[in-house]
Write an enzyme that holds these catalytic residues in place. Structure first.
Site, PDB file in Angstrom:
ATOM      1  N   ALA A  57       5.463   8.163  -2.819  1.00 42.00           N
ATOM      2  CA  ALA A  57       4.805   9.441  -2.563  1.00 42.00           C
ATOM      3  C   ALA A  57       3.815   9.699  -3.696  1.00 42.00           C
ATOM      4  O   ALA A  57       3.947   9.143  -4.784  1.00 42.00           O
ATOM      5  CB  ALA A  57       5.851  10.545  -2.508  1.00 42.00           C
ATOM      6  N   GLY A  96       8.810   6.394  -1.379  1.00 40.16           N
ATOM      7  CA  GLY A  96       8.342   6.714  -0.034  1.00 40.16           C
ATOM      8  C   GLY A  96       7.746   5.513   0.681  1.00 40.16           C
ATOM      9  O   GLY A  96       7.725   5.461   1.918  1.00 40.16           O
ATOM     10  N   GLU A  99      10.626   3.853   2.145  1.00 42.67           N
ATOM     11  CA  GLU A  99      11.115   4.705   3.246  1.00 42.67           C
ATOM     12  C   GLU A  99      10.247   4.538   4.500  1.00 42.67           C
ATOM     13  O   GLU A  99      10.759   4.550   5.622  1.00 42.67           O
ATOM     14  CB  GLU A  99      11.164   6.165   2.778  1.00 42.67           C
ATOM     15  CG  GLU A  99      12.267   6.355   1.732  1.00 42.67           C
ATOM     16  CD  GLU A  99      12.266   7.728   1.090  1.00 42.67           C
ATOM     17  OE1 GLU A  99      11.194   8.150   0.603  1.00 42.67           O
ATOM     18  OE2 GLU A  99      13.317   8.385   1.091  1.00 42.67           O
ATOM     19  N   GLU A 119      13.165   6.824  -7.397  1.00 38.36           N
ATOM     20  CA  GLU A 119      13.160   8.284  -7.476  1.00 38.36           C
ATOM     21  C   GLU A 119      14.037   8.833  -8.595  1.00 38.36           C
ATOM     22  O   GLU A 119      13.654   9.785  -9.278  1.00 38.36           O
ATOM     23  CB  GLU A 119      13.613   8.892  -6.134  1.00 38.36           C
ATOM     24  CG  GLU A 119      12.532   8.921  -5.059  1.00 38.36           C
ATOM     25  CD  GLU A 119      12.443   7.634  -4.259  1.00 38.36           C
ATOM     26  OE1 GLU A 119      12.984   6.601  -4.707  1.00 38.36           O
ATOM     27  OE2 GLU A 119      11.812   7.647  -3.174  1.00 38.36           O
TER      28      GLU A 119
HETATM   29  N1  3HC Z   1       1.681   8.754  -7.305  1.00 41.25           N
HETATM   30  C1  3HC Z   1       0.511   9.016  -7.904  1.00 41.25           C
HETATM   31  N2  3HC Z   1      -0.100   8.176  -8.774  1.00 41.25           N
HETATM   32  C2  3HC Z   1       0.520   7.024  -9.034  1.00 41.25           C
HETATM   33  C3  3HC Z   1       1.746   6.678  -8.448  1.00 41.25           C
HETATM   34  C4  3HC Z   1       2.334   7.597  -7.541  1.00 41.25           C
HETATM   35  N3  3HC Z   1       3.490   7.343  -6.925  1.00 41.25           N
HETATM   36  N4  3HC Z   1       2.111   5.459  -8.908  1.00 41.25           N
HETATM   37  C5  3HC Z   1       1.150   5.055  -9.749  1.00 41.25           C
HETATM   38  N5  3HC Z   1       0.185   5.997  -9.825  1.00 41.25           N
HETATM   39  C6  3HC Z   1      -1.058   5.920 -10.608  1.00 41.25           C
HETATM   40  C7  3HC Z   1      -0.797   5.793 -12.102  1.00 41.25           C
HETATM   41  O1  3HC Z   1      -0.623   7.069 -12.704  1.00 41.25           O
HETATM   42  C8  3HC Z   1      -2.051   5.099 -12.565  1.00 41.25           C
HETATM   43  O2  3HC Z   1      -3.068   6.070 -12.615  1.00 41.25           O
HETATM   44  P1  3HC Z   1      -4.271   5.965 -13.704  1.00 41.25           P
HETATM   45  O3  3HC Z   1      -4.907   4.623 -13.457  1.00 41.25           O
HETATM   46  O4  3HC Z   1      -5.114   7.126 -13.381  1.00 41.25           O
HETATM   47  O5  3HC Z   1      -3.589   6.056 -15.041  1.00 41.25           O
HETATM   48  C9  3HC Z   1      -2.384   4.159 -11.401  1.00 41.25           C
HETATM   49  O6  3HC Z   1      -1.701   4.713 -10.262  1.00 41.25           O
HETATM   50  C10 3HC Z   1      -1.910   2.745 -11.582  1.00 41.25           C
HETATM   51  O7  3HC Z   1      -0.530   2.776 -11.944  1.00 41.25           O
HETATM   52  P2  3HC Z   1       0.083   1.682 -12.924  1.00 41.25           P
HETATM   53  O8  3HC Z   1      -0.717   1.613 -14.166  1.00 41.25           O
HETATM   54  O9  3HC Z   1       1.536   1.996 -13.069  1.00 41.25           O
HETATM   55  O10 3HC Z   1      -0.167   0.367 -12.054  1.00 41.25           O
HETATM   56  P3  3HC Z   1       0.689  -0.952 -11.890  1.00 41.25           P
HETATM   57  O11 3HC Z   1      -0.074  -1.822 -10.987  1.00 41.25           O
HETATM   58  O12 3HC Z   1       1.132  -1.451 -13.234  1.00 41.25           O
HETATM   59  O13 3HC Z   1       2.039  -0.495 -11.152  1.00 41.25           O
HETATM   60  C11 3HC Z   1       3.357   0.622  -9.480  1.00 41.25           C
HETATM   61  C12 3HC Z   1       1.991  -0.013  -9.852  1.00 41.25           C
HETATM   62  C13 3HC Z   1       4.439  -0.456  -9.522  1.00 41.25           C
HETATM   63  C14 3HC Z   1       3.231   1.213  -8.112  1.00 41.25           C
HETATM   64  C15 3HC Z   1       3.696   1.677 -10.548  1.00 41.25           C
HETATM   65  O14 3HC Z   1       2.580   2.536 -10.694  1.00 41.25           O
HETATM   66  C16 3HC Z   1       4.873   2.546 -10.195  1.00 41.25           C
HETATM   67  O15 3HC Z   1       6.004   2.159 -10.448  1.00 41.25           O
HETATM   68  N6  3HC Z   1       4.590   3.741  -9.624  1.00 41.25           N
HETATM   69  C17 3HC Z   1       5.613   4.728  -9.323  1.00 41.25           C
HETATM   70  C18 3HC Z   1       6.512   4.304  -8.214  1.00 41.25           C
HETATM   71  C19 3HC Z   1       7.444   5.409  -7.886  1.00 41.25           C
HETATM   72  O16 3HC Z   1       8.163   5.911  -8.721  1.00 41.25           O
HETATM   73  N7  3HC Z   1       7.468   5.782  -6.602  1.00 41.25           N
HETATM   74  C20 3HC Z   1       8.356   6.807  -6.114  1.00 41.25           C
HETATM   75  C21 3HC Z   1       7.590   8.077  -6.054  1.00 41.25           C
HETATM   76  S1  3HC Z   1       8.614   9.417  -5.536  1.00 41.25           S
HETATM   77  C22 3HC Z   1       8.736   9.243  -3.857  1.00 41.25           C
HETATM   78  O17 3HC Z   1       8.226   8.310  -3.296  1.00 41.25           O
HETATM   79  C23 3HC Z   1       9.498  10.331  -3.158  1.00 41.25           C
HETATM   80  C24 3HC Z   1       9.852   9.964  -1.748  1.00 41.25           C
HETATM   81  O18 3HC Z   1      11.186   9.589  -1.699  1.00 41.25           O
HETATM   82  C25 3HC Z   1       9.653  11.133  -0.826  1.00 41.25           C
END
Ligand code: 3HC
Ligand code: NAI
Length: 640
Positions: A57, A96, A99, A119
């Site tokens: 998400a 997400g 999911e 999460e």
């Molecule tokens: N939402 C918004 N921005 C995000 C994001 C997300 N979920 N994930 C990454 N970004 C952004 C980062 O802040 C970064 O932004 P910037 O360039 O402006 O600084 C850019 O994307 C690139 O991120 P990374 O430097 O981390 O890139 P990598 O390629 O090294 O890694 C990734 C990519 C593995 C996807 C890593 O970013 C990551 O682990 N992201 C978070 C994953 C996560 O926790 N997802 C769960 C979210 S909560 C959810 O989904 C709720 C649901 O259950 C309803």
């Protein structure tokens, strides 16, 4: 367009295009929501453009109210579709993203894909069916570590547990399209043996360290298994929405973004780092050995310099012990451990340093010693080699004063144990070249550390704040607050140890020697309770006692009658202070010092100060850091 559709025969290929990570933003949800009813196809393939399926998400939206259509609404449309959906997954399917893949009726994955529900690391639980659909697909025992314990599955593991139906060996989307019209696999679900819940709960309770989300994620899985999918989804969403608005989730999001911003300073965006392929480390003590291990773990060859053969032998033994311990824990194989040790060339004298393009000095914290080392390095190292000091307190300008090529010096302040601690303070000197500074950030990336730039001041960012918070703890002692109460309050706040327990672990004699040196230099340093303990031989755990007593071989602190007697006449009679007042006093001290550090341009942002405290000093992650707490308190009127 956030989402587009192309037709391949009677199969619609729906592609999410939202760089950089294809986060499921409001725009992506709206686009999916709008297009699903109008799809004129016999099957659908859902995929992500670029290097990944979907990273989760969109976390940037989490500070705002939820906007419709929600992800569960979109997912319900996919799941209830009259035609089968196949997820074509590559790179990562996180949160997400996973999911969405679970909502599809089948999953095809490229090799090297990572599936996870991170999460809980963000203070929330999956909010769009992850706690319900994953256990139904792969079984409760396999799902719990993914839902509640941050485990991830690679493509092969995902195939083995039934999360993935097919591994693509060629073109992912083409293979998914090829399968899209074939019958959808059926799966049976069997509830787990009763002890699975109790075992998982005990395990997660031990590892959660004050974080609330992991146990709630487990409870959500169990609720759904015991009450059915519909009720499970309702419950999951309720808990998700509650946690989404929680302080812990806000703190963890704050760190998530800070950790991604700090390694890439805007000022260095266009700078190519000076290459670093071989590193010298001077001094094989506590820090030098840890730094050498960290460098080897990142694959860099190391030359380790000691002042004599005996010290070198000690250093190599200590290094070998680090790799042995990693091997025993299963973190590396025996052959890896051997190769890492072999990649360190231990030497006495400076002859082996000519090929190094970075040298990190970690000798005694003594200005003349460090000056002598740098004078030597300036002679023997290649002219382009970067020369760094790991000093804790000494002004690096004094260490390299009047040496040629001032653009190649900087501070690289590691934290003990250096092969484990994530923080690296990067300290440019006034003349440090941009490509040298960029090399330090690039090195941090290789070492998987969080770099934070610090200006020059006594103790840089972290030790300066530590000193201030220690002074605040000592001020409480002088008000009559027992040190055990201060430790208990800070542990209750989320620290693994209180400030006096930490002193016992690190040794009270180091700061005692500092104070004595200052006194000898004519400074007016008041006598402290710590002085009394050290002079009575109570230097901490290493002498069997400091603030507390310790039984041989046991690190758990016990009240000490001797300490009580020694301090009886020095400290006022005990008073009771509520734990919240104790933590507020220490946090206020940290945040005040942080403000001063910002005002002096020593740190560039409050978030970077939080990173220093969280990654270098054990500040509880779910609290976000002292500056985050100060900012929240400014909104609520109190330190939270
Ligand atoms: N939402 C918004 N921005 C995000 C994001 C997300 N979920 N994930 C990454 N970004 C952004 C980062 O802040 C970064 O932004 P910037 O360039 O402006 O600084 C850019 O994307 C690139 O991120 P990374 O430097 O981390 O890139 P990598 O390629 O090294 O890694 C990734 C990519 C593995 C996807 C890593 O970013 C990551 O682990 N992201 C978070 C994953 C996560 O926790 N997802 C769960 C979210 S909560 C959810 O989904 C709720 C649901 O259950 C309803
Ligand atoms: P230490 O006393 O454990 O090790 C210093 C080592 O340097 C000794 O093994 C000594 O033999 C060697 N040495 C001294 N002079 C030398 C020379 N001329 N050439 C080669 N080797 C020489 O000290 P420690 O704790 O490793 O600290 C090193 C530096 O790191 C200090 O500046 C300290 O302030 C800093 N530091 C220490 C931290 C800690 O927690 N111990 C944390 C961060 C920085």
């Amino acid at each position: 367009m956030a989402v587009d559709v192309t037709m391949q025969g009677r199969v619609a290929v729906v592609t999410i295009r939202n760089p950089p990570v294809n986060a499921v933003s409001a725009a992506v949800r709206q686009a999916l929501w709008d297009l699903i009813p109008g799809l004129d196809a016999d099957a659908v393939v859902l995929t992500g453009a670029g290097k990944m399926f979907v990273g989760g998400a969109d976390l940037t939206e989490f500070d705002r109210p939820v906007e419709e259509p929600t992800l569960p609404q979109v997912i319900a449309r996919i799941e209830g579709s009259a035609v089968p959906w196949t997820a074509a997954v590559h790179g990562v399917a996180l949160g997400g993203g996973l999911e969405l893949a679970l909502a599809c009726h089948r999953r095809v994955a490229a090799p090297g894909t990572r599936f996870a529900l991170p999460e809980v690391s963000l203070g929330i639980i999956p909010g769009a069916g992850g706690t319900q659909r994953l256990p139904r697909l792969i079984g409760v025992s396999a799902a719990i570590p993914v839902v509640a314990e941050m485990a991830s599955l690679d493509t092969e593991a995902a195939l083995a547990v039934g999360l993935v139906d097919h591994i693509a060996t060629g073109d992912l989307v083409a293979e998914a399209v090829g399968l899209a019209l074939t019958p959808v696999p059926e799966r049976a679900f069997a509830p787990p043996a009763p002890q699975v819940w109790a075992e998982a709960e005990a395990r997660i309770r031990r590892s959660a360290k004050g974080a609330t989300a992991p146990l709630l994620a487990l409870a959500a899985v169990r609720h759904g298994v015991e009450n059915g999918l519909t009720e499970g989804l309702r419950h999951e969403r309720e808990v998700f929405l509650h946690l989404r608005a929680s302080e812990q989730a806000a703190a963890l999001r704050h760190l998530f973004f800070a950790e991604r911003t700090a390694p890439r300073p805007v000022a260095l965006r266009d700078t190519t780092p000076r290459p670093v392929t071989q590193v010298g480390v001077i001094g094989g003590g506590t820090m030098g050995v840890g730094i050498a291990a960290a460098l080897r773990n990142a694959g860099l060859p190391v030359v380790l310099v000691e002042q004599n053969e005996a010290a070198l032998a000690r250093a190599m033994t200590a290094l070998s012990a680090i790799f042995d311990a990693a091997q025993r824990k299963g973190a590396m194989s025996a052959s890896d451990a051997e190769a890492r040790l072999k990649g360190v060339r231990g030497v006495v004298g400076y002859a082996g340093l000519a090929e190094c393009d970075l040298v990190i000095e970690a000798v005694f914290e003594d200005l003349p010693t460090k000056r002598a080392v740098f004078a030597e390095l300036a002679q023997v190292c290649a002219p382009q080699a970067i020369l760094a000091t790991n000093t804790s307190y000494i002004d690096p300008r004094l260490i390299v004063e009047s040496l040629p090529q001032p653009d190649r010096f900087l501070g690289l302040h590691f934290f003990s144990p250096a092969h484990l601690m994530k923080l690296l303070e990067v300290i440019p000197l006034p003349d440090t070249a941009a490509d040298v500074l960029a090399a330090a950030f690039a090195l941090a990336g290789k070492l998987r550390k969080i770099p934070v730039q610090s200006g020059i001041c006594d103790g840089f960012i972290g030790n300066r704040i530590l000193r201030r918070s220690r002074a605040a703890a000592e001020a409480l002692l002088h008000q009559g607050v027992p040190f055990a109460d201060i430790d208990a309050a800070m542990r209750g706040y989320g620290y693994a140890m209180g400030p006096f327990e930490v002193q016992d672990l690190a040794g009270l004699d180091i700061s005692y020697m500092h104070r004595q040196a200052a006194r000898a230099a004519g400074q007016d340093v008041p006598r402290t309770p710590g002085d009394i303990l050290v002079e009575a031989g109570r230097k901490g755990q290493k002498t069997g006692g400091g603030w507390y007593d310790y039984a041989p071989g046991d690190r758990s602190p016990q009240p000490s009658a001797q300490t009580a007697a020694l301090l009886a006449g020095v400290l006022p009679p005990p008073v009771t202070m509520p734990p919240e007042a104790i933590t507020a006093a220490l946090l206020t001290a940290m945040a005040d010092e942080g403000q001063a550090i910002l005002a002096e341009d020593i740190a560039q942002t409050p978030a970077e100060i939080d990173l220093v405290l969280v990654h270098g000093y054990g500040f509880p992650r779910q609290r976000g850091g002292p500056m985050f707490q100060r900012a929240r308190g400014d909104k609520t009127g109190q330190m939270t």
